[in-house]
Design a protein around this motif. Structure first.
Motif: not given
Length: 823
Positions: A417-419, A583-586, A819-822
């Motif tokens: 998953l990505y952001l 947790y909310q960040t991602r 591009k930001i992974p979760v």
């Protein structure tokens, strides 16, 4: 004049003897016998024979004379005790021998040896000596003779001196008290009492110069201020509380030790009379030292406020440097300008129905949970940063778009998953959702804090009115009163939480304002780059930090077992909000709602209250709590692992079905590698930690249940934070200087804070007397003790911890969300 006044005591005594003889009809047996100080008189009395002794002495001007009477009788007959009555100029003191004390469960203890200090005569303003006389009557209603002994002495060391230790001995039937006068330049003193042995249990009392003096076990609590004592006691006394600028220090030995935490000896069990005589003798040493001056209070307050104002100064400097550095290198690429003008950006990783490697692995139909919604294309969402219709804001605080509900079934089953997959909802609606955290915690704080403040004020009033200093567990060797407060230093040291909490709110507000300006300018880096900025949880964390200071101060107004939960309630919230923020960040779109989060905190606080009431020795409570703990850990683990979201869904049965299905497929059917390996490792470690806490609680059943729950929260938070940082580094993300500095500062300050936290200065898990054995002198400015330093450092540590969460992902501000992974 001096030669003519010398025979006055003899003439006065003769006149008194003549008057007594006339009143008794001249019976020689009842005539007062002249007595001499320091001489032992032996005799016998019965119903028809009693003895009267007269002791005359001369009191010098300005001198306080104290007389002590020692009596003894070998008779143990409780039906016919020997009665002693002492008559003075302004009072009468009487007791019987055997002297009877009552203990727990109506046990009685009899003493044949009794000695009492008579209420001293007040110094007269006369310039010449005055004559005093004391009558001691010895009588009994026994039809037979009962022998007795009588000794009357004048005390030479009755007045205590400043900074000079005085040693003496006391027992239940032989209490002691002494006089102390304030020196001219001293407004407050501390009475330090120590003993080499913990038992017998004793009581130290400070009483005004009033007769009679309450110096027996059954009446010592009637007047003044008092503490129970084993090895150590300390009472702070202020000149303003005693108009006469003097007071009595009374020492009473209790007949039993249960009040100090001891048990009744097995040899005296049963409701029978016991004669101990002098077996419960205790050696004591008392030292009265001047307390701090008013200037120290001023210095301590300046130190407290200036120390934390330096954080404000540091924040201003950092903000100014950041402003200068960003202002000097403002360069916007042309492509960014054109995109910013349109406010549109398409994701390079659009979500599609076809996901790699068995995307529907382990999926279970959720039509019963989702209301039978059908899948729809995710491309129908509004463009990033576009303005939605104003009617959207007037609707519910939660997004009700059917596309999002149906897309969750696709998104959850993706391996990577990505952001961008989890930040699809409208920004304004999501921000409004997270602002509910802020407004709810303000409401909770008001409704929680007001009754707490009222209750602790009542506690302090009860302490001040009754004088019972066993109600509150202070560090009495470093408890500095101010006004009605008994330990102002413990309250002042909490100012850091409030000041740093407010500073954190200002820092978050600055970021919020800058973010809003960037959104209004359609800045492309704000719209589609970096972590989505939602500040509601940060605002809630700032309020929680301030309220922790308020409630910790309330707890330290009168720290004890029943109100310790005030000191920990918002600590639960701080730990929970930090985990939610991580947790909310991602996962910005699928985090828990404020209502469910605060409802969970309410359940935790309810369990804490039940633990305070039932958690001491009730095994059934620990069994139920451990089951709830383990089941909650499993339920939350299945949500995080499979659904990839923190929000508790509607179908709890389906949630556990998923857990069973994943377990069966992964471990039984094909023994394959878990689909989400990183999450699986985190949850396995997390469950092991929580199960270990549950087993520990079942086995040891700690009395400090509130700290036990807090330990669970903190361990889970630290575990999650460590996992987050490790995964961030594994994803080739970096830590900027500011978050790196905050992480190091957090670790260092927390280590120092915990060192002082474990310097136990008192413990409401024990009796007040046992707790006072742990009391220690002040270590900072002569005003703050170890626990106050813990308050200072923990406030700074929490502030740096919040800054870690606020700045941890600043390096992603120039990285596209797809591009930001979760993780």
């Amino acid at each position: 004049m001096a030669g003519r006044a010398a025979p006055a005591p003899g003439a006065l005594l003769c006149a008194l003897l003549w008057a007594a003889a006339a009143a008794t009809g001249g019976s020689p047996g009842n005539n007062p016998a002249p007595g001499a100080f320091g001489h032992v008189y032996r005799g016998a009395v019965n119903i028809s024979a009693e003895r009267v002794y007269a002791f005359a002495y001369r009191s010098e001007p300005g001198q306080v004379d104290a007389v002590r009477v020692y009596v003894n009788s070998s008779s143990e007959n409780l039906q016919y005790p020997v009665l002693f009555v002492v008559r003075q100029q302004k009072g009468v003191l009487s007791w019987q021998v055997p002297l009877i004390f009552r203990g727990l469960y109506q046990r009685t203890y009899n003493y044949q040896e009794v000695s009492r200090t008579l209420c001293p005569t007040e110094p007269t303003p006369e310039t010449r000596p005055s004559d005093q006389i004391i009558f001691v009557d010895v009588a009994s209603m026994a039809p037979f003779n009962i022998a007795y002994e009588l000794l009357v002495t004048r005390l030479e060391n009755f007045q205590l001196e400043t900074n000079k230790a005085f040693n003496f001995t006391a027992s239940p039937s032989q209490p002691q008290y002494f006089l102390y006068r304030f020196p001219q330049d001293v407004d407050s003193v501390i009475i330090n009492v120590v003993s080499d042995t913990a038992y017998p249990c004793s009581v130290v009392s400070v009483q005004d110069i009033v007769c009679p003096v309450y110096d027996l076990d059954h009446n010592v609590e009637f007047n003044g201020v008092y503490q129970s004592m084993t090895k150590q006691a300390a009472i702070t006394v202020q000149r303003k509380d005693f108009p006469g600028e003097q007071f009595f220090v009374v020492f009473v030995i209790k007949p039993e030790d249960y009040a100090c935490g001891g048990s009744v000896p097995s040899s005296i069990h049963g409701n029978v009379n016991r004669t101990w005589n002098l077996q419960r003798t205790k050696n004591l040493q008392v030292t009265i030292v001047p307390s701090i001056k008013k200037s120290v209070y001023v210095q301590a307050m300046f130190f407290s406020f200036l120390s934390f104002l330096s954080f404000y100064l540091g924040s201003v400097i950092v903000a100014f440097v950041h402003y200068i550095s960003t202002d000097m290198k403002v360069t916007v690429p042309p492509v960014s300008v054109s995109i910013a003008g349109s406010g549109m950006m398409t994701s390079s990783h659009p979500i599609s129905a076809s996901t790699p490697e068995g995307s529907s692995y382990g999926a279970i139909d959720e039509s019963s949970c989702s209301g039978g919604r059908q899948l729809s294309s995710p491309e129908r969402r509004p463009p990033a940063g576009s303005d939605t219709d104003s009617s959207v804001e007037e609707e519910s605080d939660f997004d009700t778009m059917p596309e999002i509900e149906s897309d969750k079934n696709i998104i959850r089953t993706k391996v990577f998953l990505y952001l961008s997959d989890l930040s699809r909802k409208d920004r304004r609606i999501v921000s409004k959702k997270y602002k509910i955290y802020f407004w709810n915690i303000i409401t909770i704080a008001v409704f929680y804090a007001l009754p707490v403040i009222q209750l602790v004020i009542t506690y302090q009033t009860v302490v001040n009115v009754t004088g019972n200093q066993d109600i509150c567990y202070y560090n009495f060797l470093c408890a500095h009163p101010l006004g009605v407060l008994s330990a102002f230093n413990n309250i002042l040291s909490n100012v850091g939480h409030m000041m740093l909490g407010f500073l954190f709110l200002l820092i978050v507000l600055r970021r919020d304002i800058l973010h809003r300006r960037a959104m209004e300018m359609k800045d492309i880096y704000t719209l589609d780059y970096g972590i989505p900025k939602h500040f509601g949880l940060f605002y809630a964390m700032g309020i929680a930090l301030m309220m922790e200071g308020v409630l910790s101060a309330c707890y330290h107004v009168c720290p004890n077992y029943s109100n310790f939960q005030f000191d920990t309630s918002f600590m639960y919230m701080i730990a929970g909000l930090c985990m939610l923020k991580l947790y909310q960040t991602r996962h910005p779109d699928i985090n828990a709602s404020a209502y469910s989060a605060y409802a969970s905190f309410a359940v935790v606080i309810s369990l804490a209250v039940l633990g305070v009431v039932f958690g001491k020795n009730d095994m059934w409570f620990w069994v139920i709590f451990s089951m709830i703990h383990v089941l909650a850990s499993l339920a939350l683990s299945t949500q995080i692992y499979y659904m990839g979201r923190f929000k508790i869904g509607e179908c709890y049965v389906g949630m556990f079905r998923r857990a069973v299905m994943v377990l069966y497929t992964d471990c039984i059917q094909q023994c394959s590698r878990p689909m989400y390996m990183d999450r699986m490792v985190l949850l396995i470690v997390g469950n092991l930690v929580n199960w270990s806490f549950a087993i520990f609680g079942l086995v040891y059943r700690p009395r400090d249940f509130a700290s036990y729950i807090l330990g669970i929260f903190i361990c889970n938070l630290l575990l999650y934070l460590a996992f987050y940082i490790i995964m961030k580094l594994r994803s080739s993300e970096k830590l900027l200087p500011i978050p790196m500095f905050c992480i190091v500062a957090t670790a260092v300050v927390w280590a120092a804070a915990l060192y002082f936290f474990f310097q136990t200065l008192s413990s409401w898990e024990e009796t007040p007397a046992e707790s006072r054995e742990k009391n220690r002198p002040c270590i900072l400015l002569g005003f703050f003790d170890d626990h106050d330093v813990w308050h200072f450092l923990s406030a700074a540590a929490l502030f740096f911890s919040f800054l870690v969460l606020l700045t941890l992902d600043d390096d992603l501000d120039t990285v596209r969300r797809d591009k930001i992974p979760v993780f």
